[in-house]
Write a protein that holds these residues in place. Structure first.
Motif, PDB file in Angstrom:
ATOM      1  N   ARG A 174       7.314   9.761   2.119  1.00 53.60           N
ATOM      2  CA  ARG A 174       6.820  11.115   2.404  1.00 53.60           C
ATOM      3  C   ARG A 174       7.933  12.161   2.374  1.00 53.60           C
ATOM      4  O   ARG A 174       7.652  13.346   2.212  1.00 53.60           O
ATOM      5  CB  ARG A 174       6.153  11.153   3.787  1.00 53.60           C
ATOM      6  N   LEU A 227       2.523   1.736  -3.410  1.00 53.20           N
ATOM      7  CA  LEU A 227       1.572   2.260  -4.408  1.00 53.20           C
ATOM      8  C   LEU A 227       1.298   3.740  -4.166  1.00 53.20           C
ATOM      9  O   LEU A 227       1.268   4.547  -5.113  1.00 53.20           O
ATOM     10  CB  LEU A 227       0.273   1.448  -4.346  1.00 53.20           C
ATOM     11  N   TYR A 228       1.131   4.106  -2.882  1.00 53.11           N
ATOM     12  CA  TYR A 228       0.906   5.504  -2.521  1.00 53.11           C
ATOM     13  C   TYR A 228       2.086   6.368  -2.964  1.00 53.11           C
ATOM     14  O   TYR A 228       1.892   7.439  -3.552  1.00 53.11           O
ATOM     15  CB  TYR A 228       0.714   5.581  -1.002  1.00 53.11           C
ATOM     16  N   LEU A 232      10.920  19.078  -5.297  1.00 51.83           N
ATOM     17  CA  LEU A 232       9.831  19.715  -6.027  1.00 51.83           C
ATOM     18  C   LEU A 232       8.702  20.027  -5.058  1.00 51.83           C
ATOM     19  O   LEU A 232       8.645  19.484  -3.962  1.00 51.83           O
ATOM     20  CB  LEU A 232       9.333  18.769  -7.115  1.00 51.83           C
ATOM     21  N   ASP A 233       7.777  20.892  -5.479  1.00 53.65           N
ATOM     22  CA  ASP A 233       6.651  21.168  -4.590  1.00 53.65           C
ATOM     23  C   ASP A 233       5.775  19.914  -4.506  1.00 53.65           C
ATOM     24  O   ASP A 233       5.619  19.167  -5.472  1.00 53.65           O
ATOM     25  CB  ASP A 233       5.849  22.389  -5.059  1.00 53.65           C
ATOM     26  N   LYS A 289      11.825   9.635  -6.715  1.00 51.85           N
ATOM     27  CA  LYS A 289      10.886   9.225  -5.657  1.00 51.85           C
ATOM     28  C   LYS A 289       9.970   8.104  -6.134  1.00 51.85           C
ATOM     29  O   LYS A 289       9.542   7.247  -5.353  1.00 51.85           O
ATOM     30  CB  LYS A 289      10.046  10.431  -5.208  1.00 51.85           C
ATOM     31  N   ASN A 301      10.679  14.739   1.470  1.00 54.47           N
ATOM     32  CA  ASN A 301      10.809  15.542   0.249  1.00 54.47           C
ATOM     33  C   ASN A 301      12.248  15.588  -0.259  1.00 54.47           C
ATOM     34  O   ASN A 301      12.480  15.690  -1.458  1.00 54.47           O
ATOM     35  CB  ASN A 301      10.294  16.958   0.525  1.00 54.47           C
ATOM     36  N   ALA A 339      -7.458   4.972  -4.609  1.00 55.51           N
ATOM     37  CA  ALA A 339      -6.786   3.848  -5.275  1.00 55.51           C
ATOM     38  C   ALA A 339      -6.001   3.022  -4.270  1.00 55.51           C
ATOM     39  O   ALA A 339      -6.057   1.779  -4.289  1.00 55.51           O
ATOM     40  CB  ALA A 339      -5.862   4.375  -6.374  1.00 55.51           C
ATOM     41  N   VAL A 340      -5.287   3.714  -3.370  1.00 48.18           N
ATOM     42  CA  VAL A 340      -4.472   2.990  -2.383  1.00 48.18           C
ATOM     43  C   VAL A 340      -5.353   2.190  -1.432  1.00 48.18           C
ATOM     44  O   VAL A 340      -5.118   0.993  -1.191  1.00 48.18           O
ATOM     45  CB  VAL A 340      -3.589   3.988  -1.589  1.00 48.18           C
ATOM     46  N   LYS A 346       5.673  16.021 -14.315  1.00 48.75           N
ATOM     47  CA  LYS A 346       4.620  16.859 -14.896  1.00 48.75           C
ATOM     48  C   LYS A 346       5.172  17.671 -16.076  1.00 48.75           C
ATOM     49  O   LYS A 346       4.452  17.997 -17.009  1.00 48.75           O
ATOM     50  CB  LYS A 346       4.061  17.798 -13.828  1.00 48.75           C
ATOM     51  N   LEU A 364       2.051   6.886  -6.680  1.00 47.38           N
ATOM     52  CA  LEU A 364       0.965   7.746  -7.149  1.00 47.38           C
ATOM     53  C   LEU A 364       1.193   9.217  -6.800  1.00 47.38           C
ATOM     54  O   LEU A 364       0.861  10.093  -7.601  1.00 47.38           O
ATOM     55  CB  LEU A 364      -0.372   7.275  -6.553  1.00 47.38           C
ATOM     56  N   ILE A 365       1.737   9.500  -5.597  1.00 45.69           N
ATOM     57  CA  ILE A 365       1.791  10.907  -5.189  1.00 45.69           C
ATOM     58  C   ILE A 365       3.084  11.613  -5.597  1.00 45.69           C
ATOM     59  O   ILE A 365       3.169  12.828  -5.503  1.00 45.69           O
ATOM     60  CB  ILE A 365       1.591  11.101  -3.663  1.00 45.69           C
ATOM     61  N   SER A 366       4.111  10.859  -6.045  1.00 44.08           N
ATOM     62  CA  SER A 366       5.395  11.506  -6.296  1.00 44.08           C
ATOM     63  C   SER A 366       5.421  12.205  -7.648  1.00 44.08           C
ATOM     64  O   SER A 366       4.901  11.684  -8.635  1.00 44.08           O
ATOM     65  CB  SER A 366       6.523  10.478  -6.253  1.00 44.08           C
ATOM     66  N   ARG A 367       6.039  13.372  -7.667  1.00 44.17           N
ATOM     67  CA  ARG A 367       6.284  14.071  -8.936  1.00 44.17           C
ATOM     68  C   ARG A 367       7.722  13.890  -9.372  1.00 44.17           C
ATOM     69  O   ARG A 367       8.066  14.159 -10.503  1.00 44.17           O
ATOM     70  CB  ARG A 367       5.986  15.561  -8.772  1.00 44.17           C
ATOM     71  N   GLY A 371       0.823  -1.219   0.000  1.00 43.62           N
ATOM     72  CA  GLY A 371       0.000   0.000   0.000  1.00 43.62           C
ATOM     73  C   GLY A 371       0.852   1.260   0.000  1.00 43.62           C
ATOM     74  O   GLY A 371       0.608   2.197  -0.775  1.00 43.62           O
ATOM     75  N   ALA A 385       0.817  16.510  -6.034  1.00 41.80           N
ATOM     76  CA  ALA A 385       0.894  15.297  -6.825  1.00 41.80           C
ATOM     77  C   ALA A 385       0.337  15.532  -8.229  1.00 41.80           C
ATOM     78  O   ALA A 385      -0.510  16.412  -8.417  1.00 41.80           O
ATOM     79  CB  ALA A 385       0.107  14.194  -6.132  1.00 41.80           C
ATOM     80  N   PRO A 386       0.810  14.748  -9.224  1.00 38.78           N
ATOM     81  CA  PRO A 386       0.299  14.914 -10.585  1.00 38.78           C
ATOM     82  C   PRO A 386      -1.159  14.494 -10.728  1.00 38.78           C
ATOM     83  O   PRO A 386      -1.851  14.977 -11.610  1.00 38.78           O
ATOM     84  CB  PRO A 386       1.206  14.009 -11.420  1.00 38.78           C
ATOM     85  N   ILE A 387      -1.615  13.577  -9.890  1.00 37.65           N
ATOM     86  CA  ILE A 387      -3.034  13.214  -9.926  1.00 37.65           C
ATOM     87  C   ILE A 387      -3.671  13.670  -8.615  1.00 37.65           C
ATOM     88  O   ILE A 387      -2.966  13.842  -7.616  1.00 37.65           O
ATOM     89  CB  ILE A 387      -3.233  11.697 -10.129  1.00 37.65           C
ATOM     90  N   TRP A 439      -5.629   8.446  -2.880  1.00 37.75           N
ATOM     91  CA  TRP A 439      -5.998   7.798  -1.621  1.00 37.75           C
ATOM     92  C   TRP A 439      -7.016   6.699  -1.859  1.00 37.75           C
ATOM     93  O   TRP A 439      -6.918   5.606  -1.301  1.00 37.75           O
ATOM     94  CB  TRP A 439      -6.560   8.826  -0.627  1.00 37.75           C
ATOM     95  N   GLN A 480      -5.174  14.242  -5.037  1.00 38.15           N
ATOM     96  CA  GLN A 480      -4.852  13.541  -3.780  1.00 38.15           C
ATOM     97  C   GLN A 480      -5.943  12.534  -3.427  1.00 38.15           C
ATOM     98  O   GLN A 480      -5.642  11.398  -3.031  1.00 38.15           O
ATOM     99  CB  GLN A 480      -4.735  14.596  -2.674  1.00 38.15           C
TER     100      GLN A 480
END
Lengths: 103, 170
Positions: B19, A21-22, B77-78, A32, B21, B91-92, A96, A25-28, A18, B81-83, B89, B85
């Motif tokens: 998480r 996958l998170y 980077l800031d 990462k 950065n 999907a996860v 992006k 999905l959230i990384s730009r 999980g 997220a590209p998709i 969540w 939030q």
């Protein structure tokens, strides 16, 4: 549900998949994304070892986990090389900014 | 109790790695996750693969990450997220629930254990399983390793040639 070793390890496997996958999905950042993939693969690796232990075939489980380690390392090497090349070519690691097909 | 602590540590380190950065710190959290995973594998009785995971996962891959971050630069980077939030969540959570649903019947595995042990042959040495029963897989792994190395060499030399070409013909 008791706190037996097998239950704890199963929760760890689900949690790692999980979290991986998170992360994907959230990384730009491209690097990462590779970190997220690595985390997810570690869950799969423990799953092989646990499955081998539950079936009484620890060595088969270890053998499969070894295959996962090899494939995972190759994925990391190629993905990091690609990330470095993308950084040299486009000057950024932001996924992006790499959507050249979209105008 | 020890397994519970290791499991909690693995999940905490993995979450921090995802998480975080700053890339270098994330790579270090990932290395700690690998080390704890190998410890858990050792506790599960898979000592051989735990050693390899410790040396490859926590050692080699971390060195590769630090090397790549050193070349590419530790750009943070800031965190948007590209998709969306919410979508990520959903999907996860869906995938985790699906996994738990698939695994949950297996949580009462005690009843199946006898069945498995009756059907399964006694496990041989890792060496015999790896070289005897899985020789085709092993050949494919070798091909994969060489393919990966060739792809890497191709990528690096391709970038170098392009750079040289730009320098010669500005």
């Amino acid at each position: 549900m008791t706190f037996s070793t097998q239950n704890i390890v199963m929760v760890v496997i689900i949690g790692l998949l999980g979290i991986g996958l998170y992360g994907v999905l959230i990384s730009r950042n491209l690097i990462k994304v590779v970190v997220g993939l690595q985390v997810a693969v570690k869950g799969a690796m423990i799953a092989f070892v646990l499955a081998g232990r539950l079936n009484g075939k620890v060595d088969l489980g270890q053998s499969m986990a070894l295959t996962v380690i090899v494939a995972d390392t190759i994925v990391a090497v190629v993905a990091l090389a690609l990330a470095v090349q993308v950084r040299r070519k486009f000057g950024t690691l932001d996924i992006k900014s790499l959507t050249t097909l979209r105008r | 109790m020890v397994n519970f602590l290791i499991g909690a540590g693995i999940l905490a380190c993995a979450l921090l790695a995802v998480r975080e950065n700053r890339l270098l710190i994330a790579a270090l959290w990932l290395a700690l996750t690998s080390a704890l995973v190998s410890f858990l594998m050792y506790r599960l009785g898979a000592a051989d693969v735990a050693v390899i995971e410790l040396s490859v996962g926590a050692g080699l891959v971390t060195v590769l990450f630090v090397f790549a971050i050193n070349i590419a630069g530790d750009v943070s980077l800031d965190p948007h997220a590209p998709i969306p939030q919410l979508l990520s969540w959903v999907a996860v959570i869906l995938s985790v629930l699906l996994l738990a649903w698939m695994v949950l019947p297996a949580l009462q595995l005690e009843q199946y254990l006898e069945l498995f042990s009756a059907a399964g042959e006694p496990g041989g040495m890792l060496r015999s399983v790896l070289w005897g029963e899985r020789s085709a897989d092993l050949l494919m792994q070798m091909v994969l390793i060489f393919g990966g190395v060739l792809a890497l060499v191709g990528l690096i030399s391709g970038g170098k040639q392009e750079k040289d070409g730009e320098e010669n013909h500005p």
